[in-house]
Design an enzyme around this catalytic site. Structure first.
Site, PDB file in Angstrom:
ATOM      1  CG  ASN A  13     -16.165  35.155  62.562  1.00 59.78           C
ATOM      2  OD1 ASN A  13     -16.206  35.965  61.672  1.00 59.78           O
ATOM      3  ND2 ASN A  13     -15.041  34.320  62.646  1.00 59.78           N
ATOM      4  CE  LYS A  15     -16.432  31.062  61.421  1.00 60.53           C
ATOM      5  NZ  LYS A  15     -15.914  29.904  61.651  1.00 60.53           N
ATOM      6  CG  HIS A 101     -10.687  32.858  62.274  1.00 60.61           C
ATOM      7  ND1 HIS A 101     -11.082  31.828  61.498  1.00 60.61           N
ATOM      8  CD2 HIS A 101     -11.825  32.984  63.157  1.00 60.61           C
ATOM      9  CE1 HIS A 101     -11.782  30.984  62.079  1.00 60.61           C
ATOM     10  NE2 HIS A 101     -12.504  31.741  62.977  1.00 60.61           N
ATOM     11  CD  GLU A 103     -13.122  29.819  59.337  1.00 59.19           C
ATOM     12  OE1 GLU A 103     -13.364  31.009  59.163  1.00 59.19           O
ATOM     13  OE2 GLU A 103     -13.837  28.897  59.837  1.00 59.19           O
ATOM     14  CD  GLU A 171     -12.290  31.139  67.142  1.00 60.63           C
ATOM     15  OE1 GLU A 171     -13.656  31.129  67.302  1.00 60.63           O
ATOM     16  OE2 GLU A 171     -11.849  31.361  66.195  1.00 60.63           O
ATOM     17  N   GLY A 177     -16.724  24.953  63.610  1.00 56.07           N
ATOM     18  CA  GLY A 177     -17.536  24.462  62.477  1.00 56.07           C
ATOM     19  C   GLY A 177     -17.832  23.140  62.526  1.00 56.07           C
ATOM     20  CB  SER A 215     -18.739  23.547  68.104  1.00 54.78           C
ATOM     21  OG  SER A 215     -18.301  23.336  66.870  1.00 54.78           O
TER      22      SER A 215
END
Ligand code: PGA
Length: 253
Positions: A13, A15, A101, A103, A171, A177, A215
């Site tokens: 991904n 992003k 996701h 985010e 996730e 991250g 991560s």
């Protein structure tokens, strides 16, 4: 139940990262590795930003590497400024789309119900979906990780769900991250809970791929990919390096 016969999926991904030159280098590097790998024991997917999809599709098309979008709209077309439909992704050669996701749930206030509608639209367009779920740090500390994931699954899965068209990505939000990945015990517990829950929604639930994300890097990929009911990884930061992403993928061998 042992699930290790499921072919793993290693998904990158990107992003909101990449411009033409970096995307070409990344896509060419991965396509060459994958095409030269004899009989790979894993599927490889890259999900660049919308602006780079066509470029990347062209580069990887003979290699066996799949390409996906990072979101889609629920409608086929219409007055939705700034949005992209599942048909548009399919039309330029995408195979997958990432949906829900964390985010997007955070930055764009996407609800699980919206994710389910997007997934139904994506399936209707012939795309495979990667549906993301995962708890926040506060939810984990409150002992609610499994409840949160169960609720997200229940509300985010469309009735069109099957092992053929859907991948789940677990996730934990606090691991994305941050460099902090979940422990193997925590990953096992949640992946088993997801596997069990999926039985309520699909007759072929034992074949649905469940990815871990948060991560994942070359140093921990081996340990994570060995865990029961982990059928691949959704990789953010480390997917922006050919060497790191390929090293993660090769952990499946
Ligand atoms: P990360 O991101 O690997 O950078 O933690 C994973 C993701 O958000 O899909």
């Amino acid at each position: 139940m042992e699930q290790k016969q499921i072919k793993p999926l290693i998904a990158g991904n990107w992003k909101m990262n990449g411009v033409s030159q970096t995307a070409q280098e990344l896509a060419q590097g991965l396509a060459a590795h994958y095409a030269n790998h004899e009989n790979p024991n894993f599927d490889l997917l890259i999900c660049p930003p919308f602006t780079l999809l066509s470029t990347v599709v062209d580069i990887v098309k003979e290699s066996g590497v799949a390409v996906g979008g990072q979101d889609c709209h629920v409608s086929v077309n219409g007055a939705h400024t700034g949005d992209i439909s599942a048909e548009m992704l399919a039309d330029i050669g995408c195979d997958y789309v990432i949906l829900g996701h964390s985010e997007r749930r955070q930055d764009h206030f996407e609800t699980s119900e919206l994710v389910a509608d997007k997934a139904a639209a994506a399936h209707a367009a012939g795309l495979k979906t990667i549906i993301c779920v995962g708890e926040t740090e506060a939810e984990r500390e409150a002992g609610k990780a499994i409840d949160v994931v169960h609720e997200q699954l229940t509300d985010s899965l469309p009735s069109s769900l099957s092992a053929e068209n859907t991948v789940i990505a677990y996730e934990p939000v606090w691991a994305i991250g941050t460099g902090k990945s979940a422990t193997p015990d925590d990953i096992l517990e949640i992946h088993q809970a997801i596997r069990k829950k999926l039985a309520q929604f699909a007759s072929d639930s034992t074949e649905i791929r469940i990815l871990y994300g948060g991560s994942v890097k070359p140093e921990n990929a081996d340990e994570i990919l060995k865990i029961q009911d982990v059928n691949g990884a959704l990789v953010g930061g480390a997917s922006l390096s050919v060497a790191d992403f390929w090293a993660i993928a090769e952990s499946c061998d």
